[in-house]
Design an enzyme around this catalytic site. Sequence first.
Site, mmCIF file in Angstrom:
data_model
loop_
_atom_site.group_PDB
_atom_site.id
_atom_site.type_symbol
_atom_site.label_atom_id
_atom_site.label_comp_id
_atom_site.label_asym_id
_atom_site.label_seq_id
_atom_site.Cartn_x
_atom_site.Cartn_y
_atom_site.Cartn_z
ATOM 1 C CE1 TYR A 1 -3.718 -2.768 5.843
ATOM 2 C CE2 TYR A 1 -3.272 -0.487 5.243
ATOM 3 C CZ TYR A 1 -3.525 -1.793 4.877
ATOM 4 O OH TYR A 1 -3.566 -2.131 3.547
ATOM 5 C CB SER B 1 -0.887 0.009 1.251
ATOM 6 O OG SER B 1 -1.557 1.259 1.383
#
Length: 258
Positions: A152, A139
């Site tokens: 995260y 990501s």
Amino acid sequence: MEHPLEGKVAVVTGASSGIGEAAVLELASRGASVVAAARSAEKLKDLARRAAASGVLAVETDVSDRDSVEAMIERVLGEFGRLDVLVNNAGLGLSGRVAELRAEDLRYVFEVNAVGPLNCMQAALPHMGRGGRIINVSSVVGKRAIPKVGGYCSTKFALNALSDSLRVEVADRGISVTSVYPGTTRTSFRDNSRRTKDEKRGWRPKGVTPDKVAKKIAAAAEKGPRDVYVTLSDRLFVAGVTLFPGLTDRALRSWAKD
């Protein structure tokens, strides 16, 4: 003309929805034999039914469970006799301020997002030959952590570190390791994330469709590049926050106050 993925066998984890589901269908459309791995047996059955013409094999798999992963790889080898492409897409979100994160939540998300890909890579690598591809879906927030999703983000930083080390370690074997950095994607990922509290998560851009990310993944399966960004804005975001980290801190402070 023969497609580069014709005759290749690909495994996609987190295949029951979103990016994973789209990647299964895209790889299959390009001629690969695809194994769809995920925990949701019902969703996998539905995917296999819709992709029946492409011969997609659905295998219920929990990437955080090493035995489950090894059983899946054994099934792949039993069905196809080879493994050429591994797409580590399975992932779980976690929101919450660092000061409030529950350690048990962070441990579990690490098990899925970092240890899960490790399990898959270690199980797959002994069966990969030259031209093998490992594609780890990271990501843009694995390049720059943002407020209220630090837990995260840390799992994606860890995945990036594993990818960078492995890329060098297996280069002499002719195996490529690609990191894919999506930005915001229009999936149910956010809704399914673990929350520490009922915190507001801040503004997010509209994002891209899973199909767009899937096309980038499939192209990486064909060519084996080092890094893949889905959009120009994703690439510019990473470049900007790398060049101007202090300015980025200041820009994100208002988001952190909500």
